[in-house]
Design a protein around this motif. Structure first.
Motif, PDB file in Angstrom:
ATOM      1  N   ALA A 211      15.735 -10.982 -18.724  1.00  0.00           N
ATOM      2  CA  ALA A 211      15.437 -10.833 -20.151  1.00  0.00           C
ATOM      3  C   ALA A 211      14.766 -12.108 -20.649  1.00  0.00           C
ATOM      4  O   ALA A 211      14.993 -13.191 -20.121  1.00  0.00           O
ATOM      5  CB  ALA A 211      16.734 -10.577 -20.919  1.00  0.00           C
ATOM      6  N   PRO A 212      13.918 -11.965 -21.690  1.00  0.00           N
ATOM      7  CA  PRO A 212      13.232 -13.157 -22.210  1.00  0.00           C
ATOM      8  C   PRO A 212      14.185 -14.089 -22.947  1.00  0.00           C
ATOM      9  O   PRO A 212      15.325 -13.739 -23.221  1.00  0.00           O
ATOM     10  CB  PRO A 212      12.213 -12.559 -23.199  1.00  0.00           C
ATOM     11  CG  PRO A 212      12.731 -11.220 -23.555  1.00  0.00           C
ATOM     12  CD  PRO A 212      13.541 -10.735 -22.388  1.00  0.00           C
ATOM     13  N   THR A 213      13.699 -15.278 -23.242  1.00  0.00           N
ATOM     14  CA  THR A 213      14.455 -16.224 -24.055  1.00  0.00           C
ATOM     15  C   THR A 213      13.646 -16.534 -25.304  1.00  0.00           C
ATOM     16  O   THR A 213      12.451 -16.288 -25.358  1.00  0.00           O
ATOM     17  CB  THR A 213      14.709 -17.551 -23.316  1.00  0.00           C
ATOM     18  OG1 THR A 213      13.437 -18.097 -22.953  1.00  0.00           O
ATOM     19  CG2 THR A 213      15.525 -17.351 -22.066  1.00  0.00           C
ATOM     20  N   GLY A 214      14.334 -17.058 -26.298  1.00  0.00           N
ATOM     21  CA  GLY A 214      13.630 -17.435 -27.515  1.00  0.00           C
ATOM     22  C   GLY A 214      13.793 -16.404 -28.608  1.00  0.00           C
ATOM     23  O   GLY A 214      14.487 -15.403 -28.444  1.00  0.00           O
ATOM     24  N   ARG A 215      13.150 -16.644 -29.719  1.00  0.00           N
ATOM     25  CA  ARG A 215      13.262 -15.747 -30.870  1.00  0.00           C
ATOM     26  C   ARG A 215      12.110 -14.746 -30.826  1.00  0.00           C
ATOM     27  O   ARG A 215      10.944 -15.146 -30.868  1.00  0.00           O
ATOM     28  CB  ARG A 215      13.238 -16.553 -32.174  1.00  0.00           C
ATOM     29  CG  ARG A 215      14.481 -17.427 -32.323  1.00  0.00           C
ATOM     30  CD  ARG A 215      14.539 -18.150 -33.645  1.00  0.00           C
ATOM     31  NE  ARG A 215      14.799 -17.275 -34.772  1.00  0.00           N
ATOM     32  CZ  ARG A 215      15.990 -16.762 -35.103  1.00  0.00           C
ATOM     33  NH1 ARG A 215      17.048 -17.029 -34.369  1.00  0.00           N
ATOM     34  NH2 ARG A 215      16.124 -15.977 -36.163  1.00  0.00           N
TER      35      ARG A 215
END
Lengths: 449, 468
Positions: free
Chosen positions: B231-235
């Protein structure tokens, strides 16, 4: 106490020819005081009783339970258990604990009951909670509110008897006190929790509770999310305990049999960092989950799960031990409303030699995680995925720096065991089945701004 | 109700006894709960369990103090002993009142009440057969399915509430649920998928839920995760498909709007009544009368009729959720949200069925309008700190959105946000709707609830993946 074993024996002796019957009987006297705003919000006193009856017949197993030890209720419960057994599918491995499962092991001698606790009056317990509430409010001018303060204790007895002659009786006392503080200096509310537990009042370092709650809340004031990065992470003992708790089901012989363990088939392999040793030791009286027998009546013993990073084996109950050929390890766990599963009762990482301060000083920069959220929604012990909300403080040059909130830390359980770069010396026994200490994980993915 | 759990005269006498030394309020809550469950694991029926728990909880309230005792002994003597214990426990507070003669409340009739098939009338073989069917259908989805666990659970709960205000109410509640969890094994290891529908109804649940479909859904979820990327990270922008993400609102503001958190000044929404706390696209209701959802009630566990409560209307905070004591204390009426796990527990404000109402936007247009984002199909539970508003929820089935299209599945991750921020950042609300069945935990008590929402676009949330 002998009343419970008599009840269990009476049920076990009702076994018919060709049938095995086991009764698990518990009685617990519990008190809970909750204080809010300087007043007693609620005071609960209760006796909880229950029985769980297991029947094995024609290699089929059935189970029934009831929340009462009334004789007519017990009779009905035995009937239900027999009826349930008749609908089960045969499985050659179903059987209760027998002489072969307990011979050759000696149950430890443990004194887990404290008469002193039984003698404490309700008024004294109320006083403890009221004092804690007051002390937490007074601990720091930035404490805006104390959300909840409580004292609770339980005096528990349990007895098991089965128709193969295996029996055990145990009793223990536990008590705990906690406080949850809300701090706010205008920059937003932050919370902190303090708590202690033991077997009797004198075990409880009550003065530490308001100090911990206030310190932990206040040091997060002004916390902000930070930009994402890969970073070393230091886990507070309470957090380490939670992570180990999630990991523990991978050491469960039942998970292995069902193809749901991360470590199936890997005994003898390196699965953790070289200084990682993990064991389940219900014979250790310091552990609040300690006991002399498991919940099938089999004597407990220490079992090393990981030795210097190498997987040693898995925990078993009678069923999984027979089916796998490994034999029971005295690790059956349950409440009276279910059949025995397999689980830890006193899990710990063997402590290392460094203090939390030494661990903090050992890396140029790290995130110190004071608490995590979403442990059960963000971790999957089968896939190993681990992703939780975190709050805490940055650590630089061995000291706490800016507070952090609204970030996540992620990795996999498999990776975290291999990345356990240091295990602290601050072994802390907490309620439940798992102990904690400060640990350093060399890298996790932090996601924030 | 066939035969009352306890005779009315005994209840009246117990209440009188509870208040004879003083007090503002007393209540007897009686519960008789029968449950049964079956588990099918590893290709065979593994466990058939049945249980029964019956008892009464006695509350005596004096001022701000509640004394509480419970007993499994429902004889007049057993109730008297519990009543004395509760009264003694409450004695710190002041106040005095006499009990009012009990008068029986008639519950509003629920549509479909006559159709309930009580679980104890269904042969065990039929319950087990559901699981066999789900197991077979799950395994047929693909050879990579390495483990299937299917389970069934039902509970038949009769309750009776009598209090010193003269209330006497009773109810007969049946809940039934089925769960399937699958494990798929592939090159990247093991992945899991599950599906667990439940309703406040009896065996007739299986007229509308097909076990094979439950099995197929769980298996397909596990199989698709074998191709998942981290899964991606960040907003990033987050789309919650209808029915997946009710948990978001449950955590983002549900708990924060329970009157105990509000009035203890332990909610981030304290003092916000009448203020805009969310995007004007958001209308949030807690509705205990909605159909046969998992959180549906006729009466709550204090005898108050279930209600539809509008908590947030077009973004403005309009109401909290109340139990009896908190309502009395604040001069308000109970909203039918006083719930407890069993007779051994004290009630407190709890959610029932918590929904965001549908809006106007086409759900497909929501996805098409995003260059990059996360499309969540199934959420896995969450947690909130009501005092700070920070909350998390897990995602157990999600996909990347790339250039307006749903692309690769991603591994499970947690999303984190702050309730008021996320609510204000709801940028679109779809014109579809679905619900989610779950258990809500609060202060150690678990109660059945449902959450519902249309497809919703959250402007941004932090995603806790492991992708660089």
């Amino acid at each position: 106490m002998s009343e419970l074993i008599e009840i269990a024996r009476r049920v076990a002796s009702a076994a018919r020819s060709g049938e095995q019957v086991e009764a698990y009987v518990v009685r617990s006297r519990e008190t809970e005081v909750e204080v809010f705003g300087g007043e007693v919000e609620s005071l609960t006193t209760a006796v909880i009783e229950g029985i769980g009856i297991r029947v094995v017949a024609d290699h089929r197993q059935g189970y029934a339970w009831a929340g009462s030890l009334d004789a007519s209720v017990i009779d009905e419960t035995l009937r239900d258990a027999r009826d349930n057994a008749s609908f089960g599918e045969p499985d050659e491995w179903y059987a209760l604990a027998g002489p072969a499962d307990v011979n050759g092991t000696t149950a430890p001698i443990l004194n887990l009951w404290r008469d002193e606790l039984a003698a404490v009056t309700t008024d004294e317990k109320v006083r403890i909670a009221l004092d804690l509430d007051h002390a937490t409010r007074a601990a720091d001018p930035r404490i805006r509110n104390v959300e909840a303060t409580g004292y609770g204790d339980s005096l528990t007895e349990a007895a098991i008897a089965n128709s193969l002659g295996v029996e055990s009786e145990q009793r223990r006392t536990t008590c705990s006190a906690s406080s949850s503080a809300i701090a706010d200096d205008g920059s937003g509310a932050r919370t902190g929790y303090g708590f202690v537990a033991g077997r009797q009042l004198s075990d409880l370092d009550l003065e530490s509770v308001p100090i911990d709650a206030a310190t932990r809340a206040c040091r997060l004031l002004g916390a902000r999310p930070i930009p994402g990065r890969r970073i070393p992470v230091i886990l507070d003992p309470l957090v380490t305990r939670s992570v180990l708790g999630v990991l523990s089901s991978a050491f469960n012989g039942e998970s292995v049999l069902k193809g749901r363990s991360l470590f199936a088939g890997r005994a003898g392999e390196l699965i953790g960092a070289p200084h990682v040793t993990v064991l389940d030791d219900p014979t250790d009286p310091r552990a609040l989950g300690a006991g002399t027998h498991d919940s099938e009546g089999v004597p407990t013993r220490p079992f090393t799960l990981i030795a210097n990073g190498v997987l040693q084996g898995f925990l078993q109950n009678v069923y999984t031990g027979r089916r796998s050929g490994a034999g029971t390890t005295g690790s059956a766990v349950r409440g009276y409303t279910s059949t025995p599963g397999v689980g830890v009762r006193a899990l710990r990482l063997e402590p290392g030699v460094h203090s939390p301060e030494e661990i903090m000083a050992s890396v140029p920069e790290a995130l110190y995680v004071q608490s995590v959220s979403g442990l059960h929604s963000g971790t999957n012990p089968i896939s190993g995925d681990f992703s939780v909300g975190a709050e805490g403080l940055m650590v630089r040059g061995g000291a706490f720096a800016e507070p952090v909130r609204e970030v996540t830390i992620a990795s996999t359980l498999q990776r975290m065991l291999l990345d356990l770069a240091d295990v602290g010396a601050d072994l802390t026994f907490l309620p439940g089945a798992v102990a904690g200490m400060t640990v350093l994980v060399s890298e996790m993915t932090l996601s924030g701004e | 109700m066939s035969e009352p759990l306890i005779d009315q005269a005994v209840l009246q006498a117990t209440l009188d006894r509870a208040l004879r030394a003083g007090g503002d309020f007393a209540e007897v809550f009686v519960e008789d709960r029968r449950s049964s469950s079956a588990r099918f694991d590893d290709g065979r029926v593994e466990e058939l369990v049945s249980g029964r728990d019956r008892g009464a909880g006695l509350r005596v309230v004096r001022g701000d103090t509640t004394g509480f005792a419970h007993t499994a002994d429902l004889s007049p003597e057993g109730l008297a002993a519990a009543s004395d214990a509760a009264a003694a426990a409450a004695r710190g507070g002041g106040g005095g009142t006499k009990t009012v003669a009990l008068s029986r409340q008639v519950n509003a009739a629920r549509v479909g009440d006559d159709l309930v098939i009580a679980p104890e009338t269904v042969e065990k073989a039929r319950k087990v057969d559901l699981l066999r069917r789900a197991d077979a259908a799950a395994r047929e989805q693909g050879g990579a399915i390495s483990s299937v666990t299917a389970s069934y659970a039902d509970a038949h709960r009769r309750i009776l509430v009598a209090n010193s205000d003269g209330l006497l109410a009773d109810d007969d509640q049946v809940r039934t649920r089925m769960m399937v969890q699958c494990v798929a094994t592939g090159d990247t290891g093991m992945q899991t998928g599950y599906e667990a529908p439940g309703r406040t109804m009896g065996f007739e649940l299986f007229d509308s839920i097909e076990p094979e479909q439950v099995g197929r859904t769980a298996a397909t979820r596990a199989l698709s995760l074998l191709d998942a990327v981290p899964a991606p990270t960040g907003r990033i922008p987050v789309v919650l498909r209808r029915g997946a993400g009710g948990v978001l609102f449950h955590e983002a503001c549900g708990h924060g709007l329970e009157a105990d958190h509000i009035y203890k000044d332990a909610s981030v929404f304290t003092g916000d009544l009448g203020n805009l706390v969310a995007s004007p696209l958001v209308t949030l209701v807690d509705d205990g009368t909605y159909g046969r959802e998992w959180g549906t009630l006729t009466i709550d566990d204090e005898g108050h009729p279930a209600q539809r409560n509008v908590l947030i209307e077009n973004g403005v905070l309009t109401e909290y959720m109340w139990d009896l004591l908190r309502a009395r204390k604040e001069g308000h009426a109970s909203s039918g949200n006083g719930r407890r796990e069993t007779y051994k527990h004290l009630p407190m404000p709890r959610m029932t069925n918590t929904f965001v109402l549908e809006g106007d936007t086409d759900p497909d247009a929501i996805v098409q309008g995003l260059e990059y984002g996360l499309y969540c199909v199934q959420l896995g539970g969450g947690q909130v700190n009501p005092a700070t508003g920070d909350f998390v929820f897990g995602v157990t089935e999600a996909y990347l959105i790339e250039n307006g299209e749903i692309t690769r599945p991603v591994r499970a991750a947690q999303l984190i946000g702050n309730g008021p921020d996320v609510l204000r950042g709801i940028d679109a609300v779809g014109n579809d709707f679905d619900t989610w069945t779950g258990m809500c935990g609060k202060n150690g008590q678990s109660v059945p609830v449902s959450s519902g929402q249309p497809t919703v676009l959250v402007r941004e949330m932090t995603v806790g993946g492991t992708a660089a």
